[in-house]
Scaffold this active site. Structure first.
Site, PDB file in Angstrom:
ATOM      1  N   ASP A   1       1.373 -18.884   0.341  1.00 42.75           N
ATOM      2  CA  ASP A   1       2.123 -18.215  -0.724  1.00 42.75           C
ATOM      3  C   ASP A   1       3.471 -18.932  -0.871  1.00 42.75           C
ATOM      4  OD1 ASP A   1       3.021 -16.341  -2.581  1.00 42.75           O
ATOM      5  OD2 ASP A   1       3.528 -14.848  -1.077  1.00 42.75           O
TER       6      ASP A   1
ATOM      7  N   ARG B   1      -8.520  -5.301   4.409  1.00 45.25           N
ATOM      8  CA  ARG B   1      -8.871  -6.599   5.023  1.00 45.25           C
ATOM      9  C   ARG B   1     -10.384  -6.778   5.120  1.00 45.25           C
ATOM     10  NH1 ARG B   1      -4.071  -8.735   7.210  1.00 45.25           N
ATOM     11  NH2 ARG B   1      -2.671  -7.222   8.147  1.00 45.25           N
TER      12      ARG B   1
HETATM   13  P1  IMP Z   1       3.909 -17.304   3.033  1.00 49.07           P
HETATM   14  O1  IMP Z   1       4.633 -17.439   4.335  1.00 49.07           O
HETATM   15  O2  IMP Z   1       4.770 -16.746   1.948  1.00 49.07           O
HETATM   16  O3  IMP Z   1       3.133 -18.522   2.603  1.00 49.07           O
HETATM   17  O4  IMP Z   1       2.886 -16.118   3.159  1.00 49.07           O
HETATM   18  C1  IMP Z   1       1.999 -16.051   4.113  1.00 49.07           C
HETATM   19  C2  IMP Z   1       1.559 -14.640   4.406  1.00 49.07           C
HETATM   20  O5  IMP Z   1       1.911 -13.674   3.405  1.00 49.07           O
HETATM   21  C3  IMP Z   1       0.075 -14.691   4.426  1.00 49.07           C
HETATM   22  O6  IMP Z   1      -0.374 -15.025   5.715  1.00 49.07           O
HETATM   23  C4  IMP Z   1      -0.322 -13.307   4.026  1.00 49.07           C
HETATM   24  O7  IMP Z   1      -0.424 -12.520   5.187  1.00 49.07           O
HETATM   25  C5  IMP Z   1       0.824 -12.794   3.178  1.00 49.07           C
HETATM   26  N1  IMP Z   1       0.462 -12.834   1.733  1.00 49.07           N
HETATM   27  C6  IMP Z   1       0.886 -13.715   0.814  1.00 49.07           C
HETATM   28  N2  IMP Z   1       0.350 -13.463  -0.398  1.00 49.07           N
HETATM   29  C7  IMP Z   1      -0.448 -12.378  -0.230  1.00 49.07           C
HETATM   30  C8  IMP Z   1      -1.309 -11.625  -1.126  1.00 49.07           C
HETATM   31  O8  IMP Z   1      -1.467 -11.904  -2.321  1.00 49.07           O
HETATM   32  N3  IMP Z   1      -1.956 -10.579  -0.563  1.00 49.07           N
HETATM   33  C9  IMP Z   1      -1.838 -10.220   0.749  1.00 49.07           C
HETATM   34  N4  IMP Z   1      -1.062 -10.897   1.622  1.00 49.07           N
HETATM   35  C10 IMP Z   1      -0.374 -11.968   1.126  1.00 49.07           C
HETATM   36 MG    MG Z   2      -0.475 -11.459   6.611  1.00 43.02          MG
END
Ligand code: IMP
Ligand code: MG
Length: 179
Positions: free
Chosen positions: A103, A165
């Site tokens: 994300d 989940r």
């Molecule tokens: P990042 O560090 O922002 O890349 O996000 C990583 C974590 O955010 C992932 O491992 C997910 O657990 C959570 N996450 C990001 N986008 C989503 C989504 O659309 N639905 C549910 N969890 C999300």
């Molecule tokens: Mg997560």
């Protein structure tokens, strides 16, 4: 549970077919390594990990890391906390990190950095989903099964407030559920 879903984004059969492809790439890329340490990020990678790794016929060692970046909402908090007391021994090893989704990119960047700090020789990353958006942290995943738009999704390991989940597909929640 299914009645809370607005639409199915990626069906179970579609995920399964794609996992065959990703698993074969991983097998062939790491076939020459003596050992491969896999590190799954809990809890989002659980379902993806189980389905993907059973398709990879290499002598894998599997560990999990408990990392939190969301705190109940649908937006990343921007901070990545390592919740484990003891981290896996990775000195001199090749490591494949698995997560549910890329994300903002902060989680994978923080975990990769940590593993290099701990002496990993090579760190590769693999995600089920990549969100099409600008990243706060540098780097795309080395392996990504699907690219999706910038929307909040659940299922196949991904949660909303700890739930959904166990949905066997990736879907979008009804607005009435997010409230
Ligand atoms: P990042 O560090 O922002 O890349 O996000 C990583 C974590 O955010 C992932 O491992 C997910 O657990 C959570 N996450 C990001 N986008 C989503 C989504 O659309 N639905 C549910 N969890 C999300
Ligand atoms: Mg997560």
């Amino acid at each position: 549970m299914n009645e809370d879903i607005e639409k199915v984004l990626i069906a179970e059969e579609v995920i399964e077919r794609r996992l065959d492809v990703i698993a074969e790439r991983i097998r062939s890329d790491f076939a020459k390594e003596d050992s491969l340490q896999v590190v799954g990020i809990l809890k989002g990678a659980l379902v993806f990990m189980a389905d993907l790794l059973r398709r990879v016929p290499l002598r894998l060692e599997i560990e999990c890391l408990n990392v939190a970046s969301y705190h109940g909402g649908t937006e990343s908090s921007g901070q990545v906390d390592f919740l484990d007391v003891k981290l896996p021994e990775v000195k001199g090893r090749s490591v494949l990190v698995l997560d549910d989704i890329l994300d903002t990119g902060r989680t994978l960047a923080a975990v990769s950095e940590k593993l290099y700090e701990m002496g990993a020789r090579k760190v590769k990353t693999c995600v089920l989903l990549t969100k099409d958006k600008e990243r706060a942290a540098e780097g795309e995943a080395d392996y990504s099964a699907f690219e999706i738009g910038d929307e909040f999704v659940v299922g196949y390991g991904l949660d909303y407030d700890g739930k959904y989940r166990n949905l066997p597909y990736v879907g979008v929640l009804k607005e009435s559920v997010i409230g």
